[in-house]
Enzyme design. Structure first.
Site, PDB file in Angstrom:
ATOM      1  N   SER A   1     -14.288  83.311 -53.940  1.00 18.47           N
ATOM      2  CA  SER A   1     -15.471  84.213 -54.181  1.00 18.47           C
ATOM      3  C   SER A   1     -15.805  84.143 -55.614  1.00 18.47           C
ATOM      4  O   SER A   1     -14.984  84.482 -56.647  1.00 18.47           O
ATOM      5  CB  SER A   1     -15.396  85.398 -53.561  1.00 18.47           C
ATOM      6  OG  SER A   1     -16.202  86.369 -54.424  1.00 18.47           O
TER       7      SER A   1
ATOM      8  N   HIS B   1     -17.485  80.910 -51.736  1.00 18.88           N
ATOM      9  CA  HIS B   1     -17.993  82.042 -51.051  1.00 18.88           C
ATOM     10  C   HIS B   1     -18.965  82.901 -52.344  1.00 18.88           C
ATOM     11  O   HIS B   1     -18.412  82.974 -53.496  1.00 18.88           O
ATOM     12  CB  HIS B   1     -16.683  83.213 -50.957  1.00 18.88           C
ATOM     13  CG  HIS B   1     -17.142  84.311 -49.896  1.00 18.88           C
ATOM     14  ND1 HIS B   1     -17.379  84.139 -48.701  1.00 18.88           N
ATOM     15  CD2 HIS B   1     -17.496  85.371 -50.510  1.00 18.88           C
ATOM     16  CE1 HIS B   1     -17.871  85.595 -48.205  1.00 18.88           C
ATOM     17  NE2 HIS B   1     -17.596  86.463 -49.475  1.00 18.88           N
TER      18      HIS B   1
ATOM     19  N   ASP C   1     -21.216  85.983 -53.153  1.00 19.71           N
ATOM     20  CA  ASP C   1     -21.429  87.450 -52.641  1.00 19.71           C
ATOM     21  C   ASP C   1     -22.676  87.919 -53.136  1.00 19.71           C
ATOM     22  O   ASP C   1     -22.805  88.116 -54.328  1.00 19.71           O
ATOM     23  CB  ASP C   1     -20.272  88.217 -53.256  1.00 19.71           C
ATOM     24  CG  ASP C   1     -18.901  88.053 -52.427  1.00 19.71           C
ATOM     25  OD1 ASP C   1     -19.017  88.115 -51.017  1.00 19.71           O
ATOM     26  OD2 ASP C   1     -18.039  87.913 -53.040  1.00 19.71           O
TER      27      ASP C   1
ATOM     28  N   MET D   1     -25.302  90.975 -53.138  1.00 17.29           N
ATOM     29  CA  MET D   1     -25.438  92.363 -53.150  1.00 17.29           C
ATOM     30  C   MET D   1     -26.518  93.178 -53.685  1.00 17.29           C
ATOM     31  O   MET D   1     -27.332  92.376 -54.709  1.00 17.29           O
ATOM     32  CB  MET D   1     -24.514  92.994 -53.819  1.00 17.29           C
ATOM     33  CG  MET D   1     -23.055  92.538 -53.664  1.00 17.29           C
ATOM     34  SD  MET D   1     -21.653  93.462 -54.279  1.00 17.29           S
ATOM     35  CE  MET D   1     -20.229  92.477 -53.907  1.00 17.29           C
TER      36      MET D   1
ATOM     37  N   HIS E   1     -22.411  85.252 -48.341  1.00 16.63           N
ATOM     38  CA  HIS E   1     -22.127  86.657 -47.811  1.00 16.63           C
ATOM     39  C   HIS E   1     -23.455  87.508 -48.318  1.00 16.63           C
ATOM     40  O   HIS E   1     -23.397  87.932 -49.251  1.00 16.63           O
ATOM     41  CB  HIS E   1     -20.823  87.071 -48.253  1.00 16.63           C
ATOM     42  CG  HIS E   1     -20.400  88.373 -47.672  1.00 16.63           C
ATOM     43  ND1 HIS E   1     -19.151  88.924 -48.209  1.00 16.63           N
ATOM     44  CD2 HIS E   1     -20.842  89.277 -46.666  1.00 16.63           C
ATOM     45  CE1 HIS E   1     -19.005  89.960 -47.461  1.00 16.63           C
ATOM     46  NE2 HIS E   1     -20.133  90.326 -46.632  1.00 16.63           N
TER      47      HIS E   1
ATOM     48  N   MET F   1     -24.764  90.919 -48.433  1.00 16.78           N
ATOM     49  CA  MET F   1     -24.695  92.594 -48.283  1.00 16.78           C
ATOM     50  C   MET F   1     -25.996  93.054 -48.939  1.00 16.78           C
ATOM     51  O   MET F   1     -25.963  93.650 -49.948  1.00 16.78           O
ATOM     52  CB  MET F   1     -23.502  92.809 -49.325  1.00 16.78           C
ATOM     53  CG  MET F   1     -22.036  92.355 -48.959  1.00 16.78           C
ATOM     54  SD  MET F   1     -20.737  92.282 -49.888  1.00 16.78           S
ATOM     55  CE  MET F   1     -20.944  90.662 -50.573  1.00 16.78           C
TER      56      MET F   1
ATOM     57  N   MET G   1     -14.321  92.404 -43.123  1.00 14.52           N
ATOM     58  CA  MET G   1     -14.261  92.846 -44.404  1.00 14.52           C
ATOM     59  C   MET G   1     -13.021  93.844 -44.233  1.00 14.52           C
ATOM     60  O   MET G   1     -12.833  94.600 -43.776  1.00 14.52           O
ATOM     61  CB  MET G   1     -15.199  93.893 -44.769  1.00 14.52           C
ATOM     62  CG  MET G   1     -16.744  93.054 -45.085  1.00 14.52           C
ATOM     63  SD  MET G   1     -16.729  91.867 -46.327  1.00 14.52           S
ATOM     64  CE  MET G   1     -15.904  92.908 -47.636  1.00 14.52           C
TER      65      MET G   1
ATOM     66  N   PHE H   1     -17.210  95.467 -54.337  1.00 18.88           N
ATOM     67  CA  PHE H   1     -16.700  94.889 -55.501  1.00 18.88           C
ATOM     68  C   PHE H   1     -15.532  94.293 -55.181  1.00 18.88           C
ATOM     69  O   PHE H   1     -14.894  94.302 -54.296  1.00 18.88           O
ATOM     70  CB  PHE H   1     -16.042  96.192 -56.550  1.00 18.88           C
ATOM     71  CG  PHE H   1     -17.413  97.204 -56.775  1.00 18.88           C
ATOM     72  CD1 PHE H   1     -18.020  96.992 -57.994  1.00 18.88           C
ATOM     73  CD2 PHE H   1     -17.841  98.218 -55.962  1.00 18.88           C
ATOM     74  CE1 PHE H   1     -19.190  97.650 -58.197  1.00 18.88           C
ATOM     75  CE2 PHE H   1     -18.739  98.894 -56.246  1.00 18.88           C
ATOM     76  CZ  PHE H   1     -19.481  98.730 -57.509  1.00 18.88           C
TER      77      PHE H   1
ATOM     78  N   ASP I   1     -11.927  88.836 -45.777  1.00 20.69           N
ATOM     79  CA  ASP I   1     -12.688  89.076 -47.158  1.00 20.69           C
ATOM     80  C   ASP I   1     -12.569  90.377 -47.651  1.00 20.69           C
ATOM     81  O   ASP I   1     -12.783  91.559 -47.517  1.00 20.69           O
ATOM     82  CB  ASP I   1     -14.086  89.012 -47.006  1.00 20.69           C
ATOM     83  CG  ASP I   1     -14.961  88.945 -48.432  1.00 20.69           C
ATOM     84  OD1 ASP I   1     -14.056  88.828 -49.485  1.00 20.69           O
ATOM     85  OD2 ASP I   1     -16.170  88.768 -48.402  1.00 20.69           O
ATOM     86  N   GLY I   2     -11.553  90.138 -48.826  1.00 20.43           N
ATOM     87  CA  GLY I   2     -11.400  91.473 -49.509  1.00 20.43           C
ATOM     88  C   GLY I   2      -9.736  91.910 -49.664  1.00 20.43           C
ATOM     89  O   GLY I   2      -8.987  92.045 -48.905  1.00 20.43           O
ATOM     90  N   GLY I   3      -9.274  91.821 -50.959  1.00 22.59           N
ATOM     91  CA  GLY I   3      -7.979  91.918 -51.328  1.00 22.59           C
ATOM     92  C   GLY I   3      -6.763  91.239 -50.662  1.00 22.59           C
ATOM     93  O   GLY I   3      -5.533  91.366 -50.635  1.00 22.59           O
TER      94      GLY I   3
HETATM   95  C1  DX5 Z   1     -16.503  92.436 -51.703  1.00 23.19           C
HETATM   96  C2  DX5 Z   1     -16.988  90.815 -51.605  1.00 23.19           C
HETATM   97  C3  DX5 Z   1     -15.523  89.942 -51.598  1.00 23.19           C
HETATM   98  C4  DX5 Z   1     -14.949  90.133 -52.947  1.00 23.19           C
HETATM   99  C5  DX5 Z   1     -13.459  89.678 -52.826  1.00 23.19           C
HETATM  100  O1  DX5 Z   1     -17.669  92.887 -51.373  1.00 23.19           O
HETATM  101  O2  DX5 Z   1     -17.497  90.532 -50.397  1.00 23.19           O
HETATM  102  O3  DX5 Z   1     -15.875  88.687 -51.340  1.00 23.19           O
HETATM  103  O4  DX5 Z   1     -15.420  89.254 -53.859  1.00 23.19           O
HETATM  104  O5  DX5 Z   1     -12.865  90.096 -53.851  1.00 23.19           O
HETATM  105  P1  DX5 Z   1     -11.263  90.202 -53.859  1.00 23.19           P
HETATM  106  O6  DX5 Z   1     -10.496  88.988 -53.476  1.00 23.19           O
HETATM  107  O7  DX5 Z   1     -10.941  90.604 -55.342  1.00 23.19           O
HETATM  108  O8  DX5 Z   1     -11.039  91.490 -53.320  1.00 23.19           O
HETATM  109 ZN    ZN Z   2     -17.940  88.369 -49.644  1.00 24.43          ZN
END
Ligand code: DX5
Ligand code: ZN
Length: 220
Positions: free
Chosen positions: A10, A35, A37, A39, A68, A70, A139, A145, A177-179
């Site tokens: 991402s 990827h 993001d 927002m 993605h 959002m 997610m 973030f 996606d995330g962490g």
């Molecule tokens: C969060 C995004 C993710 C994010 C992942 O809202 O959709 O794609 O960038 O970031 P990490 O890998 O640091 O959790």
């Molecule tokens: Zn994402």
């Protein structure tokens, strides 16, 4: 040969003063998709990038662009993102009044269609549209973030989706996606995930994005 498991960096955590170089490093290190993001400051409490960045990425890489969204009312902007060069448009089910119609709109624009689910949204909420989706995006943090901690319950959610897709004989991707880190990526694969988004683990890796991608890939 197409990859069985995809690492999708991402760019949210990339160094935007060197975006082209960062993307080139990802591509040569074996990233499967890029990827992006998007927002809007309404659906999530942050504002990031729009079609303009997608178009810039399209010019510097051959990697599929996994976008993605959002954003509220995503249907209003699908065409702009498709024209900018998105390969796949992932909409949040929480933002769609007519999810089957939105997925159809995405496909008629020539893109693959993905459905994203927030951590608190149960799998049952998308069951009816599963046969129409090219990808289900789970997610594993609250969207908004990068750099947040992985929500462990996401592993069971992936397993539940895997069961349902297999029952449909669907070949849709399950993307998480995330962490995502070297510690959890294998557990997610074992639960049935096939694509792994990572911002921090790639772009904030002390030895750079290429090493970050290789470290994740080595676990799969
Ligand atoms: C969060 C995004 C993710 C994010 C992942 O809202 O959709 O794609 O960038 O970031 P990490 O890998 O640091 O959790
Ligand atoms: Zn994402």
């Amino acid at each position: 040969m197409p990859q069985k498991y995809i690492i999708a960096p991402s760019i949210l955590s990339a160094d935007f003063t060197r975006l082209g170089e960062e993307i080139a490093a990802c591509e040569s290190a074996g990233a499967g998709w890029l990827h992006i993001d998007v927002m809007d400051g309404h659906f999530v409490p942050n504002i990031t990038m729009g079609p303009f960045i997608v178009e810039a990425c399209r010019r510097v890489t051959k990697l599929p662009l996994d976008v993605h969204l959002m954003i509220e009312n995503p249907e209003r902007l699908l065409e702009s993102f498709a024209k900018a060069g998105a390969s796949r448009l992932n909409v949040h089910m929480e933002t769609c009044q007519d999810l089957p119609g939105t997925l159809q709109q995405i496909k008629s624009l020539g893109c693959e269609a993905g459905v994203a689910l927030n951590p608190d949204t149960p799998v049952g909420a998308i069951e009816a549209v599963m046969p129409r989706a090219d990808l289900i995006l789970v997610m594993s943090v609250y969207p908004g973030f990068s750099g947040q901690g992985f929500i462990p319950g996401s592993i069971a959610k992936v397993a539940e989706i895997r069961k349902k897709l297999d029952a449909l004989s669907s070949s849709a991707w399950i993307e998480v996606d995330g962490g995502i880190t070297v510690e959890n990526v294998r557990k997610l694969e074992d639960a049935g995930a096939t694509a792994f988004v990572a911002a921090t683990a790639v772009f904030k890796h002390p030895q750079g994005a290429a090493v970050g991608i290789k470290a994740l890939r080595s676990q799969l």
